[in-house]
Design an enzyme around this catalytic site. Structure first.
Site, short mmCIF file in Angstrom:
data_model
loop_
_atom_site.label_atom_id
_atom_site.label_comp_id
_atom_site.label_asym_id
_atom_site.label_seq_id
_atom_site.Cartn_x
_atom_site.Cartn_y
_atom_site.Cartn_z
N ASP A 99 0.78 -1.24 0.00
CA ASP A 99 0.00 0.00 0.00
C ASP A 99 0.81 1.29 0.00
O ASP A 99 0.34 2.33 0.47
CB ASP A 99 -0.90 0.00 1.24
CG ASP A 99 -0.10 -0.23 2.52
OD1 ASP A 99 1.11 0.04 2.51
OD2 ASP A 99 -0.69 -0.67 3.53
N GLU A 121 -0.05 -9.16 -0.53
CA GLU A 121 -0.69 -8.52 0.64
C GLU A 121 -1.91 -7.71 0.18
O GLU A 121 -2.06 -6.52 0.46
CB GLU A 121 0.27 -7.65 1.45
CG GLU A 121 -0.25 -7.36 2.85
CD GLU A 121 0.66 -6.45 3.66
OE1 GLU A 121 0.57 -5.22 3.52
OE2 GLU A 121 1.47 -6.97 4.45
N GLU A 135 -2.35 5.12 2.66
CA GLU A 135 -2.23 3.70 2.30
C GLU A 135 -3.57 3.07 1.93
O GLU A 135 -3.63 2.20 1.06
CB GLU A 135 -1.59 2.93 3.46
CG GLU A 135 -0.10 3.23 3.66
CD GLU A 135 0.17 4.51 4.45
OE1 GLU A 135 -0.80 5.15 4.95
OE2 GLU A 135 1.35 4.89 4.59
N HIS A 216 5.68 5.92 12.92
CA HIS A 216 5.97 6.68 11.71
C HIS A 216 4.74 7.11 10.91
O HIS A 216 4.87 7.78 9.89
CB HIS A 216 6.89 5.89 10.78
CG HIS A 216 6.21 4.71 10.12
ND1 HIS A 216 5.44 4.84 8.99
CD2 HIS A 216 6.14 3.41 10.46
CE1 HIS A 216 4.96 3.65 8.65
NE2 HIS A 216 5.37 2.77 9.53
N ARG A 218 1.75 8.80 9.01
CA ARG A 218 1.47 10.19 8.67
C ARG A 218 0.32 10.78 9.48
O ARG A 218 0.35 11.94 9.86
CB ARG A 218 1.10 10.30 7.18
CG ARG A 218 2.28 10.48 6.30
CD ARG A 218 1.89 10.68 4.85
NE ARG A 218 2.99 11.29 4.13
CZ ARG A 218 4.16 10.70 3.92
NH1 ARG A 218 4.40 9.50 4.38
NH2 ARG A 218 5.11 11.33 3.26
N HIS A 248 12.39 6.29 13.12
CA HIS A 248 12.20 6.43 11.67
C HIS A 248 12.79 7.78 11.23
O HIS A 248 12.54 8.80 11.88
CB HIS A 248 10.70 6.36 11.37
CG HIS A 248 10.37 6.19 9.91
ND1 HIS A 248 10.60 7.17 8.98
CD2 HIS A 248 9.83 5.15 9.23
CE1 HIS A 248 10.21 6.74 7.78
NE2 HIS A 248 9.73 5.51 7.91
C1 UD1 Z 1 6.52 5.23 3.70
C2 UD1 Z 1 5.16 4.77 3.17
C3 UD1 Z 1 4.35 4.09 4.26
C4 UD1 Z 1 5.15 2.97 4.93
C5 UD1 Z 1 6.48 3.55 5.42
C6 UD1 Z 1 7.33 2.45 6.01
C7 UD1 Z 1 4.01 6.13 1.47
C8 UD1 Z 1 3.17 7.31 1.20
N1 UD1 Z 1 4.40 5.95 2.74
O1 UD1 Z 1 6.31 6.26 4.64
O2 UD1 Z 1 3.17 3.54 3.70
O3 UD1 Z 1 4.41 2.46 6.00
O4 UD1 Z 1 7.18 4.12 4.31
O5 UD1 Z 1 8.41 2.96 6.73
O6 UD1 Z 1 4.32 5.39 0.57
N2 UD1 Z 1 13.92 8.75 4.91
C9 UD1 Z 1 15.28 8.67 4.95
N3 UD1 Z 1 15.88 7.46 4.70
C10 UD1 Z 1 15.18 6.34 4.42
C11 UD1 Z 1 13.77 6.43 4.39
C12 UD1 Z 1 13.16 7.64 4.63
O7 UD1 Z 1 15.97 9.65 5.21
O8 UD1 Z 1 15.79 5.28 4.19
C13 UD1 Z 1 13.25 10.06 5.17
C14 UD1 Z 1 13.40 11.02 3.97
O9 UD1 Z 1 13.53 12.32 4.44
C15 UD1 Z 1 12.04 10.84 3.24
C16 UD1 Z 1 11.12 10.69 4.43
O10 UD1 Z 1 11.85 9.88 5.38
O11 UD1 Z 1 11.72 11.92 2.41
C17 UD1 Z 1 9.78 10.10 4.12
O12 UD1 Z 1 9.87 8.91 3.36
P1 UD1 Z 1 8.54 8.39 2.57
O13 UD1 Z 1 8.83 7.09 1.94
O14 UD1 Z 1 7.99 9.48 1.70
O15 UD1 Z 1 7.46 8.22 3.72
P2 UD1 Z 1 7.45 7.30 5.00
O16 UD1 Z 1 6.92 8.15 6.10
O17 UD1 Z 1 8.76 6.64 5.17
N1 UDP Z 2 11.87 -2.92 11.15
C1 UDP Z 2 13.27 -3.05 11.03
N2 UDP Z 2 14.07 -2.14 11.69
C2 UDP Z 2 13.57 -1.14 12.47
C3 UDP Z 2 12.15 -1.01 12.57
C4 UDP Z 2 11.34 -1.91 11.89
O1 UDP Z 2 13.77 -3.95 10.34
O2 UDP Z 2 14.36 -0.39 13.04
C5 UDP Z 2 11.02 -3.85 10.40
C6 UDP Z 2 9.90 -4.52 11.17
O3 UDP Z 2 10.31 -5.74 11.75
C7 UDP Z 2 8.83 -4.74 10.09
C8 UDP Z 2 9.04 -3.56 9.15
O4 UDP Z 2 10.35 -3.08 9.41
O5 UDP Z 2 9.06 -5.95 9.35
C9 UDP Z 2 8.00 -2.51 9.40
O6 UDP Z 2 8.34 -1.35 8.70
P1 UDP Z 2 7.62 0.05 8.99
O7 UDP Z 2 7.13 0.07 10.39
O8 UDP Z 2 8.60 1.09 8.55
O9 UDP Z 2 6.43 0.05 7.95
P2 UDP Z 2 4.93 -0.50 7.97
O10 UDP Z 2 4.97 -1.96 8.26
O11 UDP Z 2 4.16 0.28 8.98
O12 UDP Z 2 4.45 -0.20 6.58
#
Ligand code: UD1
Ligand code: UDP
Length: 378
Positions: A99, A121, A135, A216, A218, A248
């Site tokens: 999602d 999924e 999502e 994390h 939104r 995060h």
């Molecule tokens: C995204 C997904 C969310 C998922 C989550 C898992 C969307 C809209 N959101 O949210 O569904 O649950 O990932 O974690 O698709 N960043 C870093 N390094 C990284 C990753 C992220 O610096 O490796 C920072 C960056 O500033 C980036 C921000 O996090 O711009 C947001 O990342 P983004 O993928 O847009 O949204 P998430 O909140 O991570």
């Molecule tokens: N996870 C990880 N390291 C971390 C935090 C989470 O490997 O420091 C793993 C966790 O076990 C799970 C996945 O990341 O499998 C969940 O990711 P996240 O919470 O970012 O996204 P969501 O599942 O909410 O989309």
């Protein structure tokens, strides 16, 4: 179609990578397919952590993450770049997961080219388009376009049937996260050095009870994140408890948490952990506080009580089984429920039962077999 059909597995974020690496391995083992891995790298460092552990080198890496990215800017970058990948590679089938924005925009690019989509999924629904946001709509759009729906549970399959998806296109496979979790647990047994980082970090915690935290979503940005921080501050006053929290890197999360919690002795903020270290941390934890989707699925399998810091969940199975409790991003509710679990062994024992409502560890194999059958290879 000449030779083996080209199946392109796509993902962009940490959770998609964790849940898709078993699918990549299963498709490769199956041998019927020419398997390509294409990543948007919507996440960068957190994606790379999973790729390294899973031993996967993407065939295509679009490297799209920008710091503090907005939904619309990221969505348009993915749509434009992924279209070019499809035009160059011409896959016979594309697999997406769950999602995220990567999921929805890759699906749209495929739709524009009439390339069939398999949705791993599939069928999770909260019923509220703003929770989780965005999502819930990402997965509904994906479900509208996909011709193969891999539902993790019967509840998810029923949601798809209720939306009039064809019965013959829906398969209950289990969730591939359980494949990833069980494989990682057994790797940790044979190679304890994989979790050296968290083992060292937790050495100072001694016999204290451990609360593991992630957040994390939104819809929790702003007030929700401040409430979660306030609850952690209150719980951290207990001398019998230590809190570990890999933060995060989203600036809306890290900014608040580092400011509110960064100087407290009893709260160990850290960078995101790689998957084996995180699994080890969950195994050591007494309670998990999270708003994550994937962790809600992993915690029951490990027998760990999880307080879900959200107002809704699309994963009702953990709640029904009693391992997960929906508490919202509400300071008082988080403190009250966590304290009850810590202080009342009877309440704790009731919820800390290991069971697997989300799968048996063989979901990816089932998915590979179903795709082979759909492409008339078996
Ligand atoms: C995204 C997904 C969310 C998922 C989550 C898992 C969307 C809209 N959101 O949210 O569904 O649950 O990932 O974690 O698709 N960043 C870093 N390094 C990284 C990753 C992220 O610096 O490796 C920072 C960056 O500033 C980036 C921000 O996090 O711009 C947001 O990342 P983004 O993928 O847009 O949204 P998430 O909140 O991570
Ligand atoms: N996870 C990880 N390291 C971390 C935090 C989470 O490997 O420091 C793993 C966790 O076990 C799970 C996945 O990341 O499998 C969940 O990711 P996240 O919470 O970012 O996204 P969501 O599942 O909410 O989309």
């Amino acid at each position: 179609m000449n030779g083996r059909p080209k199946v392109m597995v796509t993902f962009g974020t940490r959770p998609e990578a964790i849940k898709m690496f078993p699918v990549v391995h299963a498709l490769r083992t199956d041998g019927h397919f020419d398997v390509k891995v294409a990543v948007t790298a919507q996440h960068r460092e957190m994606l790379d952590q999973v790729l390294a552990i899973a031993g996967i080198t993407p065939d295509i890496d679009l490297d799209l993450m920008q710091h503090g990215q907005s939904l619309d800017a990221l969505a348009s970058r993915i749509l434009l770049s992924f279209g070019q990948v499809l035009d160059d590679e011409k896959p016979d089938r594309v697999l997406v997961h769950g999602d995220t924005l990567t999921t929805m925009m890759v699906t749209l690019s495929c739709y524009f080219r009439k390339i069939p989509i398999g949705h791993v999924e599939a069928g999770l629904r909260s019923g509220d388009i703003y929770s989780p946001w965005p999502e819930e709509v990402n997965r509904r759009v994906t479900g509208t376009i996909a011709d193969l729906h891999f539902a993790p549970t019967q509840t998810a399959a029923d949601a798809l049937l209720a939306e009039n998806k064809a019965h013959e296109d829906i398969f209950v496979t289990g969730n591939t996260v359980i494949d990833a979790l069980l494989a990682t647990k057994s790797k940790l047994e044979t190679d304890p050095a994989l979790s050296k980082g968290i083992d060292t970090a937790l050495a100072g915690v001694g016999s204290k009870r451990l609360i593991a935290v992630t957040a994390h979503r939104r819809e929790n940005f702003g007030e929700g994140m401040r409430n979660i921080a306030a609850a952690l501050k209150t719980l951290a006053r207990r001398e019998d408890v230590a809190i570990v929290y890999p933060v995060h890197p989203n600036p809306n999360v890290a900014g608040v948490m580092n400011k509110q919690l960064g100087t407290l002795d009893n709260i160990h903020l850290m960078d995101p952990l790689d998957y084996p270290n995180f699994v080890r941390m969950m195994m050591r934890a007494d309670i998990i506080l999270t708003d994550s989707g994937g962790i809600q699925e992993e915690a029951p399998s490990l027998g760990k009580p999880v307080l879900v810091m959200r107002d809704t969940t699309e994963r009702p199975e953990g709640i029904a089984a009693g391992t997960a409790l929906l508490v919202g991003a509400d300071c008082d509710a988080i403190v009250e429920h966590a304290s009850r679990l810590l202080d009342d062994p009877g309440s704790y024992a009731k919820v800390a039962q290991a069971h697997n409502p989300y799968g048996d560890g063989t979901a990816a194999q089932r998915i590979a077999a179903i795709i082979a059958s759909r492409h008339r290879l078996t």
